[in-house]
Write a protein that holds these residues in place. Structure first.
Motif, short mmCIF file in Angstrom:
data_model
loop_
_atom_site.label_atom_id
_atom_site.label_comp_id
_atom_site.label_asym_id
_atom_site.label_seq_id
_atom_site.Cartn_x
_atom_site.Cartn_y
_atom_site.Cartn_z
N TYR A 1 -4.54 -23.01 30.64
CA TYR A 1 -5.39 -23.38 29.51
C TYR A 1 -5.53 -22.21 28.53
O TYR A 1 -5.48 -22.38 27.31
CB TYR A 1 -6.78 -23.80 29.98
N GLN B 1 -2.47 -21.86 26.47
CA GLN B 1 -2.43 -22.92 25.46
C GLN B 1 -3.35 -22.60 24.28
O GLN B 1 -2.98 -22.74 23.11
CB GLN B 1 -2.85 -24.25 26.08
N LEU B 2 -4.58 -22.18 24.60
CA LEU B 2 -5.54 -21.85 23.54
C LEU B 2 -5.02 -20.72 22.67
O LEU B 2 -5.11 -20.75 21.44
CB LEU B 2 -6.90 -21.45 24.15
N LYS B 3 -4.45 -19.71 23.32
CA LYS B 3 -3.94 -18.55 22.58
C LYS B 3 -2.80 -18.95 21.65
O LYS B 3 -2.77 -18.57 20.48
CB LYS B 3 -3.48 -17.47 23.55
N SER C 1 -2.19 -21.89 20.45
CA SER C 1 -2.63 -22.84 19.41
C SER C 1 -3.47 -22.18 18.34
O SER C 1 -3.36 -22.51 17.15
CB SER C 1 -3.43 -23.98 20.04
N TYR C 2 -4.35 -21.25 18.75
CA TYR C 2 -5.37 -20.76 17.82
C TYR C 2 -5.28 -19.28 17.48
O TYR C 2 -6.07 -18.79 16.68
CB TYR C 2 -6.77 -21.06 18.37
N LEU D 1 -10.39 -22.80 15.89
CA LEU D 1 -11.01 -22.95 17.21
C LEU D 1 -12.52 -23.08 17.06
O LEU D 1 -13.17 -23.90 17.72
CB LEU D 1 -10.64 -21.77 18.11
N CYS E 1 -13.29 -26.46 15.80
CA CYS E 1 -13.05 -27.45 16.85
C CYS E 1 -14.23 -27.50 17.83
O CYS E 1 -14.76 -28.57 18.13
CB CYS E 1 -11.75 -27.12 17.58
N THR F 1 -8.39 -31.15 14.55
CA THR F 1 -9.51 -30.83 15.44
C THR F 1 -10.85 -31.31 14.89
O THR F 1 -11.73 -31.72 15.63
CB THR F 1 -9.58 -29.31 15.67
#
Length: 711
Positions: A15, A18-20, A22-23, A30, A33, A333
């Motif tokens: 996770y 993925q966050l890194k 994506s954002y 972020l 969102c 988002t």
């Protein structure tokens, strides 16, 4: 620990990756969102709480009107669901009717074919078929009437649903959204933030969803009617319903195309500026599937009036804006569809003929944003437009304060639904006080606003009055001319120009001292004298200069050096922004040893010492000692009217307004900005603006041009 913990660790790592990915390039996305998710969760919990506790007041401080809006949405949901159920029943009944009708046609065909069979058999079979035909036709007649009744009832239900939808839309668009726009306008004067658009967007999307659902239901009824035409009033009703639902969705789309971030209301040519427009129902109607382009144009007040009257103004503009096209982007988002104009620049402005005494800084323009897009697979095409708040265009920084006055008056006193950009010529004094206090607190960034005594002082200045009673001013009106067109008596500046000078001084240099309560400020010379004469020698206070824009003076009580035993109040020549950029107020007060107590009785060290510059006696560079500037006041006087000596700051006697007169003979403001445009060419428009500014100055009576006396 254990196998579960190991798996959880792997999942969390996945996770995080993925966050890194994506954002990382856009961390603010972020934030948006998470904010959107938290808002949605809060709203869902709130709605569930409301449903479980009917009859109770607002939950978690939710305003009562929000509760009412949510209840109406629930009522609309139930009505729409009920209509859909009835439509389904109608469809089943009609399908069965068609089957039976086909059966009647089959019987009729059988009867027609009996002519080819023997008579004995024909009579026997004909009798049975005729009986079945009669029964079926009677049923079809009754059922046709029933279907017509169902259609009529369904159309009436649609009418009630659309009426409630229109009413709900009026509450959201004409009340809540208009209130948001009003808060946005007042925020331009320093009022509280207009707040986010998330709640409004959620409501508008619910509206769009329900309007679209009902539109589809009406179209299904139309299809059933075309499939089985039955004479009656239903067809006309359906035509009206179609027109009504189209009108409602059109009104919603055009009303929710709004300016989320306004362009600056004082707009300088050749300067970059930004703005953001947003379509609140864009995500719900899938407008982003074919992203529309938005165009920005600057138009005059007259052109804005013509636009609202639907007069043909195509291709009309009052200037040229660079980088004025932008494609709307959908943010997955947050579900927002918006266009961010980041680098617009007003290259040229075309001014209209002015009326009477109106100056260039009183002329209002607006930025028109427009776009075109379709919804429902090109079923409906919308051409949407929205106007910015009024904009005053300037070509030189010296025009800024007068332009700000125009904007402040418009933001404070414009009425909802006005003709662009009409404002009253005069308002009640308490209304202006509210606007001035809002502006002052915002600019100085202070919770300490203007007190009742401060406002009385301002009233005395505005109306040339001597009354100290607040009630005397409650029903008085002040005109625009008194506010920022006519000079104050004996001065060469207006009421607003003086007040704006105070704001500039405070926000640049004296914010902390105002917040500490160290500056009384809004006092005249006589009031300062009356307050100080009852205090010990060395007591001082700070008040704003009456004669100099953006000036503040120190008044203190001391012995008269020319007459033993007599005490008197002295006033330092006013300090301005220029003085405080050299040495701060705290340092200047610290330098003057004869200033002991800040009015009424605070030792000056307690108030100002923490703001003083620490002494620097260490050698710097190549062994040099850095020099310091000190404030010096001549203490010994040969006469009550001392002559200034070079290098010193001087006092003037409170009872002698002629002491240390310094007339300001500067007619024209300094012209730091070039008259050349970015290509190095001579800009006629800007030159004409400056010529008008000089012309307006020269129209003033000569005595007001040269009458600035220090006080």
């Amino acid at each position: 620990m254990g196998e579960d913990g190991f798996l959880l660790k792997i999942k969390l790592g996945h996770y995080a990756t993925q966050l890194k990915s994506s954002y990382d390039p856009c961390p603010l996305e972020l934030v948006r969102c998470v904010k959107h998710i938290l808002y949605t969760e809060q709203r869902l919990v709130q709605e569930a709480s409301n449903a479980s506790s009917p009859g109770l007041g607002p939950v978690d401080g939710t305003p009562q009107r929000y509760q009412q809006i949510n209840q109406t949405f629930e009522e609309l949901r139930v009505m729409t669901q009920d209509t859909e159920n009835d439509l389904r029943k109608l469809q089943h009944s009609q399908e069965y009717f068609i089957i039976q009708y086909q059966e009647s046609l089959r019987i009729q065909a059988q009867l027609s074919s009996l002519a080819s069979i023997p008579p004995a058999e024909r009579v026997q079979r004909e009798s049975g078929l005729q009986s079945r035909k009669s029964t079926l036709e009677a049923w079809l007649t009754r059922e046709a009437n029933t279907l017509q009744k169902y259609r009529q009832e369904l159309a009436e239900k649609h009418q009630r649903t659309l009426a409630l939808l229109r009413k709900q839309q009026t509450v959201i668009v004409d009340d809540e959204l208009i209130q948001w726009k009003r808060r946005q306008q007042l925020a331009g004067n320093g009022g509280p933030s207009e707040g986010g658009l998330d709640i409004l967007q959620a409501w508008c999307e619910k509206l769009a969803d329900m309007i679209w659902q009902n539109r589809q239901l009406i179209r299904r009824v139309e299809h059933l009617t075309q499939q089985l035409p039955i004479p009656g009033p239903t067809e006309e009703l359906l035509t009206d319903l179609n027109a009504t639902v189209t009108d409602i969705i059109s009104a919603l789309v055009t009303s929710t195309f709004i300016i989320e971030k306004q362009p600056p209301q004082v707009l300088k040519t050749q300067t970059k500026f930004s703005a953001t427009v947003r379509l609140l129902v864009g995500g719900k109607l899938n407008v982003h599937m074919n992203p529309p382009q938005v165009k920005a144009t600057i138009i005059s007040e007259q052109q804005a009036k013509a636009l609202l009257k639907n007069e043909n103004t195509r291709n009309d503009s009052s200037g040229e804006i660079l980088n004025n096209n932008c494609v709307m982007e959908y943010h997955q988002t947050t579900g927002t569809l918006s266009a961010h104009f980041r680098t617009m620049s007003l290259k040229r402005i075309k001014r209209s003929d002015r009326r009477g005494a109106e100056s260039v800084t009183e002329e209002k323009f607006t930025v028109l944003f427009e776009s075109q897009f379709s919804v429902g697979g090109n079923e409906l095409v919308f051409h949407v437009k929205t106007l910015s708040l009024p904009v005053v265009v300037i070509v030189h920084g010296s025009q800024d304060n007068n332009a700000t006055a125009t904007v402040l008056w418009d933001n404070a006193f414009s009425e909802t639904g006005r003709v662009p950009f009409v404002v009253p010529d005069k308002v009640l004094w308490p209304q202006l006080c509210e606007a001035l206090n809002m502006k002052y607190k915002s600019e100085v960034q202070s919770d300490r606003g203007l007190s009742e005594d401060n406002l009385v002082f301002l009233a005395q200045k505005a109306f040339s009055s001597s009354s100290n009673n607040t009630e005397d001013y409650c029903n008085m009106t002040i005109t625009w001319s008194q506010f920022n067109r006519e000079s104050l008596p004996g001065r060469n500046f207006t009421f607003w120009q003086w007040f704006d000078g105070v704001i500039e001084l405070m926000k640049r240099h004296l914010k902390s001292h105002w917040n500490d309560g160290a500056i009384l400020g809004f006092l005249n010379k006589q009031q300062a004298q009356d307050m100080l004469m009852s205090k010990p020698n060395g007591t001082f206070l700070l008040r704003f200069s009456d004669s100099e824009i953006g000036g503040i003076t120190i008044a203190w009580v001391a012995e008269n050096p020319n007459k033993a035993g007599e005490r008197m109040v002295w006033n330092l020549m006013p300090f301005t922004t220029k003085d405080f950029s050299i040495r701060s107020l705290a340092d200047r007060i610290s330098d003057l040893n004869h200033l002991l107590f800040l009015y009424p009785n605070q030792p000056k060290e307690e108030v100002f010492s923490r703001y003083c510059t620490p002494p620097n006696s260490k050698a710097v560079g190549d062994g040099y000692v850095k020099p310091e500037i000190k404030q010096v006041v001549k203490v010994e006087f040969s006469s009550p009217n001392p002559e200034p000596s070079p290098g010193n700051s001087f006092m003037e006697h409170a009872a002698s307004p002629t002491v240390n007169q310094h007339n300001n003979f500067t007619i024209y403001p300094s012209m730091n900005d070039s008259m050349l445009d970015t290509e190095g060419e001579f800009d006629l428009d800007e030159t004409m603006d400056m010529a008008r500014q000089v012309e307006e100055f020269l129209r003033q009576p000569m005595e007001t041009q040269w009458s600035g006396q220090p006080s």
